[in-house]
Design a protein around this motif. Structure first.
Motif, short mmCIF file in Angstrom:
data_model
loop_
_atom_site.label_atom_id
_atom_site.label_comp_id
_atom_site.label_asym_id
_atom_site.label_seq_id
_atom_site.Cartn_x
_atom_site.Cartn_y
_atom_site.Cartn_z
N ASP A 93 0.88 -1.18 0.00
CA ASP A 93 0.00 0.00 0.00
C ASP A 93 0.91 1.22 0.00
OD1 ASP A 93 -1.84 2.00 0.38
OD2 ASP A 93 -2.75 1.15 2.18
N PHE A 94 1.15 1.78 -1.17
CA PHE A 94 2.08 2.88 -1.32
C PHE A 94 1.36 4.20 -1.03
CE2 PHE A 94 4.05 -0.60 -3.38
CZ PHE A 94 5.41 -0.35 -3.45
N GLN A 95 1.78 4.86 0.03
CA GLN A 95 1.06 6.05 0.50
C GLN A 95 1.92 7.30 0.40
OE1 GLN A 95 -0.58 5.46 4.42
NE2 GLN A 95 -1.78 3.67 3.80
N ARG A 96 1.22 8.39 0.15
CA ARG A 96 1.84 9.72 0.17
C ARG A 96 0.90 10.65 0.95
NH1 ARG A 96 3.18 9.83 -4.66
NH2 ARG A 96 5.44 9.54 -4.47
N GLY A 97 1.45 11.33 1.93
CA GLY A 97 0.61 12.17 2.77
C GLY A 97 -0.43 11.39 3.55
N LYS A 136 -2.19 8.91 2.50
CA LYS A 136 -3.26 8.38 1.66
C LYS A 136 -2.67 7.47 0.58
CE LYS A 136 -6.33 12.37 2.23
NZ LYS A 136 -7.10 13.43 1.52
N THR A 137 -3.43 6.46 0.21
CA THR A 137 -2.96 5.51 -0.79
C THR A 137 -2.80 6.18 -2.15
OG1 THR A 137 -4.02 3.63 0.33
CG2 THR A 137 -3.47 3.35 -2.00
N ALA A 138 -1.59 6.15 -2.68
CA ALA A 138 -1.34 6.64 -4.03
C ALA A 138 -1.57 5.51 -5.04
CB ALA A 138 0.08 7.17 -4.15
N TYR A 139 -1.12 4.31 -4.69
CA TYR A 139 -1.35 3.14 -5.53
C TYR A 139 -1.08 1.89 -4.70
CZ TYR A 139 3.77 3.50 -6.18
OH TYR A 139 5.13 3.60 -5.99
N LYS A 140 -1.58 0.77 -5.19
CA LYS A 140 -1.35 -0.53 -4.56
C LYS A 140 -0.73 -1.47 -5.58
CE LYS A 140 -4.75 -0.88 -0.82
NZ LYS A 140 -5.87 -1.70 -0.27
N LEU A 141 0.14 -2.33 -5.07
CA LEU A 141 0.76 -3.38 -5.89
C LEU A 141 0.64 -4.72 -5.18
CD1 LEU A 141 4.22 -1.75 -6.79
CD2 LEU A 141 2.08 -1.55 -8.07
N THR A 142 0.51 -5.78 -5.94
CA THR A 142 0.86 -7.10 -5.44
C THR A 142 2.22 -7.42 -6.03
OG1 THR A 142 -1.45 -7.79 -5.31
CG2 THR A 142 0.22 -9.52 -5.29
N THR A 143 3.16 -7.74 -5.16
CA THR A 143 4.54 -7.82 -5.62
C THR A 143 5.33 -8.79 -4.75
OG1 THR A 143 6.45 -6.47 -6.25
CG2 THR A 143 5.27 -5.82 -4.24
N TYR A 144 6.65 -8.79 -4.91
CA TYR A 144 7.52 -9.72 -4.21
C TYR A 144 8.59 -8.97 -3.43
CZ TYR A 144 5.69 -12.82 -7.90
OH TYR A 144 4.89 -13.51 -8.76
N GLY A 145 8.96 -9.51 -2.27
CA GLY A 145 10.12 -9.00 -1.57
C GLY A 145 11.34 -9.12 -2.46
N GLY A 146 12.08 -8.03 -2.63
CA GLY A 146 13.24 -8.03 -3.51
C GLY A 146 13.00 -7.46 -4.88
N TYR A 147 11.71 -7.20 -5.21
CA TYR A 147 11.37 -6.62 -6.51
C TYR A 147 10.78 -5.24 -6.29
CZ TYR A 147 9.27 -5.98 -11.11
OH TYR A 147 8.93 -5.50 -12.33
N PHE A 148 11.23 -4.25 -7.08
CA PHE A 148 10.83 -2.87 -6.84
C PHE A 148 10.05 -2.26 -8.01
CE2 PHE A 148 14.43 -3.84 -4.17
CZ PHE A 148 13.96 -3.43 -2.93
#
Length: 350
Positions: free
Chosen positions: A152-156, A158-170
């Motif tokens: 849950d990528f947040q700025r201020g 609030k959620t800016a965007y969400k990803l389903t991803t892996y540890g080690g991957y950016f």
């Protein structure tokens, strides 16, 4: 023997219309985009630190041993030439925490970009709601299932965007910008993986795929139309399919890309009967290979159900049915940019 049993299981489950997977929830981490890039992934990196040796061993199987050292060295050079400093800082922090080389981290991130065998679907309900689902498959998915999480990528705050991803991957291979768009990335099969990666590392004019998709999701105020334009025109290091969903009727598309730009964009058009678009890893205007036909079984289920049945349950049914679901499937995502609270993802195990 195990492979034989798996094949029999797939055939049996296909015959009765059943799923052969078991769903496991994944953790959610808040990624504070206002924090310095060196620290924003600290909790994720520490949480999965124990997986580092297995992670390195399994990813290394993609590249012949005699080329691994060269690939890492070239990856470092590529990183400084083409990767933005914010992502360099994130990867360097991981390398330090996991006690592995940053060259390996860069190479691993590119390997993810080139090897995502997938099934992605965008569909439109009768009320105009746009839904998006996907399975993400990797031939080396054993370890990846154990490092899958929702970011849950947040700025201020609030959620800016969400990803389903892996540890080690950016980068970003499956993501949603609330009120904007959803996107998934499917590999466009173009030859030997390690050779494609090696060629890409010498390209100083094109962007890394996953970082580019993440940056698009992080663009303030971006909508479906703008996202399709951006995703269609920016030079990339690899051919790819970008599957995009929006928030209003008709906002669904499969973008077929080469390195320079889109060669085909295939849109939803419910008025003409195209209430879904579906992509696996082959150009939609060509027949899929008999050795990897996930398209036809998926279309058969969707067409039998019809548009009146559009919903998460139908998406989940398709994605949980073999061979769409298979031994390489790592996770499933269901999402809608118009209904961001519906975002759901889980690990699949067979």
């Amino acid at each position: 023997m195990c492979k034989y049993v798996e094949i029999v299981a797939v055939l049996l489950c296909t015959a009765v219309g059943a799923s052969l997977g078991t769903e496991y929830p994944v953790p959610t981490f808040t990624i504070d985009l206002d924090a310095a890039p060196e620290v924003r992934f600290h909790k994720v990196n520490e949480y999965y630190k124990h997986m580092a040796p297995a992670f390195v061993e399994q990813i290394s199987t993609v590249v012949p041993k005699e080329f691994q050292g060269i690939l890492e060295a070239v990856a470092v050079d590529y990183m400084h030439a083409r990767v933005k400093p914010v992502y360099v800082a994130e990867m360097t922090a991981l390398a330090k925490t996991w006690n592995i080389s940053v060259g390996y981290v860069v190479a691993a991130n590119l390997i993810y970009d080139f090897t995502a065998a997938c099934t992605s679907i965008v569909m439109q309900a009768e009320n105009g709601t746009i839904l998006h689902g996907r399975n993400l498959d990797y031939s080396f998915g054993g370890v990846l299932r154990n490092v899958t999480y929702i970011g849950d990528f947040q700025r201020g705050g609030k959620t800016a965007y969400k990803l389903t991803t892996y540890g080690g991957y950016f980068g970003a291979l499956s993501g949603m910008r609330p009120g904007g768009f959803t996107v998934t990335v499917d590999e466009r099969d173009q030859g030997a993986v390690w050779e494609n990666i090696a060629m890409a590392l010498f390209d100083r004019k094109s962007d890394p795929l996953g970082f580019f998709v993440r940056e698009t999701l992080d663009t303030d105020g971006i909508d479906f139309v703008q996202a399709v334009e951006t995703l269609s025109t920016t030079p990339l290091i690899a051919p790819v399919y970008l599957i995009v969903g929006g928030v209003t009727p008709g906002q669904g598309a499969v973008i077929t890309r080469d390195q320079l730009g889109a060669i085909d964009t295939y849109y939803l058009d419910a008025d003409k009967g195209r209430w879904y678009v579906l992509e696996t890893n082959y150009d939609h205007w060509k027949p899929p290979p008999k050795t990897d036909d996930r398209r036809d079984p998926a279309e058969k289920i969707l067409n039998a159900a019809g548009r009146s049945q559009v919903g998460y349950a139908l998406l989940q049914k398709v994605l949980n049915t073999p061979p769409i679901l298979n031994s390489h499937t790592t996770y499933t995502v269901l999402m809608s940019a118009a209904h961001p609270d519906d975002y759901k993802s889980w690990v699949q195990r067979i």
